[in-house]
Scaffold this active site. Structure first.
Site, short mmCIF file in Angstrom:
data_model
loop_
_atom_site.label_atom_id
_atom_site.label_comp_id
_atom_site.label_asym_id
_atom_site.label_seq_id
_atom_site.Cartn_x
_atom_site.Cartn_y
_atom_site.Cartn_z
CB SER A 285 1.62 -1.60 -0.12
OG SER A 285 1.25 -2.98 1.09
CE LYS A 286 -2.55 -6.67 -5.26
NZ LYS A 286 -4.21 -6.84 -4.59
NE ARG A 287 3.53 -6.54 1.42
CZ ARG A 287 4.96 -5.80 3.19
NH1 ARG A 287 4.78 -5.93 3.54
NH2 ARG A 287 5.52 -4.72 2.22
CD GLU A 295 -6.55 -4.37 -7.06
OE1 GLU A 295 -5.38 -5.86 -6.68
OE2 GLU A 295 -6.57 -3.64 -5.89
#
Ligand code: GLU
Length: 387
Positions: A285-287, A295
């Site tokens: 995930s983004k974390r 990106e």
């Protein structure tokens, strides 16, 4: 340790693999497909799925197809399809058949194939493998609540299965809202997976004895198919030989094999690959880092480095160096070295590969090297100003 989805059991040995030592001339050309739903940007895991399908097709001299699975209109995101095409092309994974390029088995958007899906749903009704269900959402809801209260499995009670064929047909012809459900067997068939070996599905018989039937919906009340029906019908009609996808789809596969059997079709080979995980064995995930291909692209990572990086997440090779171009990977790809289990993503490896790919690209000169210089100049001037 990787755990199979709860309702799946693993047994027996891998089958139908080929190794990197097989001569290309002896391999049957594979027709593979990448079948995304246009629900957002392409993430690393999907890039890997697309890449494995591309490599398998190219390694065997076959075709790589792109099919857009857009039958769930609620989940479809405006612009997602366009961004998907753009990102795949940036990655160098040009499809041989699919939207924008066409091909002999089109259309390649599922929403444009609903007449074919409906025809096959009718066929399943005629052969007794499926039936129309006229139950209203309120009834299904009340049923689920009551069964839950009684501590019983909450699936459908198969009420509409007892409607006579002639009544069912005339109610449908009169425009009464309905779905088409698959009549789930007491036991779904097992299947062979190229990576995981023989897979069997826990039987449905116990739930059936308690009057609870999964009976998945094949055709929704809007006339559009669900994933199971559309996926099987399209894979068959597009003559797909290998279905390579993430293990999250493995619990669906016994249903698919059952559908192939109902139609009297030979199923393709199934090649499931584990999920990508963070260091804590959770979902990426983004974390834990960027998850979208765009990106990485914006940050200046090269497509060749990113491809190389994702290919090594679940696939290994016999070379001394991990640094490989797309062409190298096509020459070396094999299903023998796809590893069962989920893969923990080590992002440091991406920087290592990027360094090597930048060095090689700059060394080769030309337009690709110019592009790198432009990125460097832009980043330096953004950081330190133009002077
Ligand atoms: N539409 C599914 C997805 O979004 C396709 C799964 C498959 O490859 O069968 O990934």
């Amino acid at each position: 340790m990787f755990r199979l989805p709860p309702r799946l059991l693993r047994s027996a040995a891998p089958w139908a693999r080929f190794s990197s030592t097989d001569a290309l001339s002896t391999l049957k050309p594979a027709r593979t497909r990448f079948a995304p739903s246009p629900t957002g940007y392409l993430h690393l895991g999907s890039l890997r799925t697309a890449l494995f399908n591309y490599l398998l097709a190219k390694r065997t001299g076959g075709q790589f197809l792109l099919r857009i699975e857009d039958t769930d209109k609620k989940r479809t995101v405006e612009g997602a399809e366009k961004s998907l095409f753009e990102t795949l092309r940036w990655a160098g994974l040009q499809w041989d058949e699919g939207p924008e390029v066409g091909g002999p088995y089109g259309p390649y958007r599922q929403s444009e194939r609903s007449a074919l899906h409906q025809e096959h749903a009718r066929q399943l009704i005629t052969t007794g493998h499926a039936y129309r269900c006229f139950c209203k959402p309120e009834r299904l809801q009340a049923l689920a609540v009551a069964r839950k209260r009684a501590n019983l499995p909450t699936d459908y009670d198969r009420t509409c299965h007892s409607i006579a064929a002639s009544e069912s047909a005339s109610r449908a012809a009169a425009g009464e809202s309905h779905v088409v459900r698959l009549k789930a067997p007491d036991q779904y068939p097992g299947f062979h997976d190229v990576v995981y070996g023989h897979i069997t599905f826990t039987e449905n018989a116990r739930a059936h004895s308690l009057g609870s039937f999964e009976d998945p919906i094949l055709l929704k009340s809007d006339g559009l198919p669900t994933y199971h029906l559309a996926n099987v019908v399209d894979d068959h009609h597009m003559q797909i030989t290998h279905v390579c996808r993430a293990t999250e789809w493995m619990p669906s596969t016994p249903k698919h094999v059952h559908l192939y059997n109902c139609f009297g079709w030979t199923p393709p080979e199934f090649v499931h690959v584990g999920l990508l995980q963070n260091a804590q064995r959770g979902k990426l995930s983004k974390r834990n880092g960027d998850v979208f291909v765009s990106e990485y692209r914006e940050k200046g990572y090269l497509a060749s480095a990113l491809n190389n990086f994702v290919a090594l997440l679940g696939w290994s090779h016999e070379q001394t160096s991990d640094v490989m171009s797309l062409k190298d990977m096509v020459e070396r790809f094999n299903t023998e070295r796809l590893t069962p289990g989920n893969t923990v993503v080590n992002f440091e490896k991406l920087d290592f590969l990027q360094k090597h790919h930048v060095r090689e690209t700059v060394g080769a000169g030309g337009a690709a090297a110019e592009e790198i210089f432009e990125v460097v100049v832009k980043q330096v001037s953004e950081t330190y100003g133009d002077k």
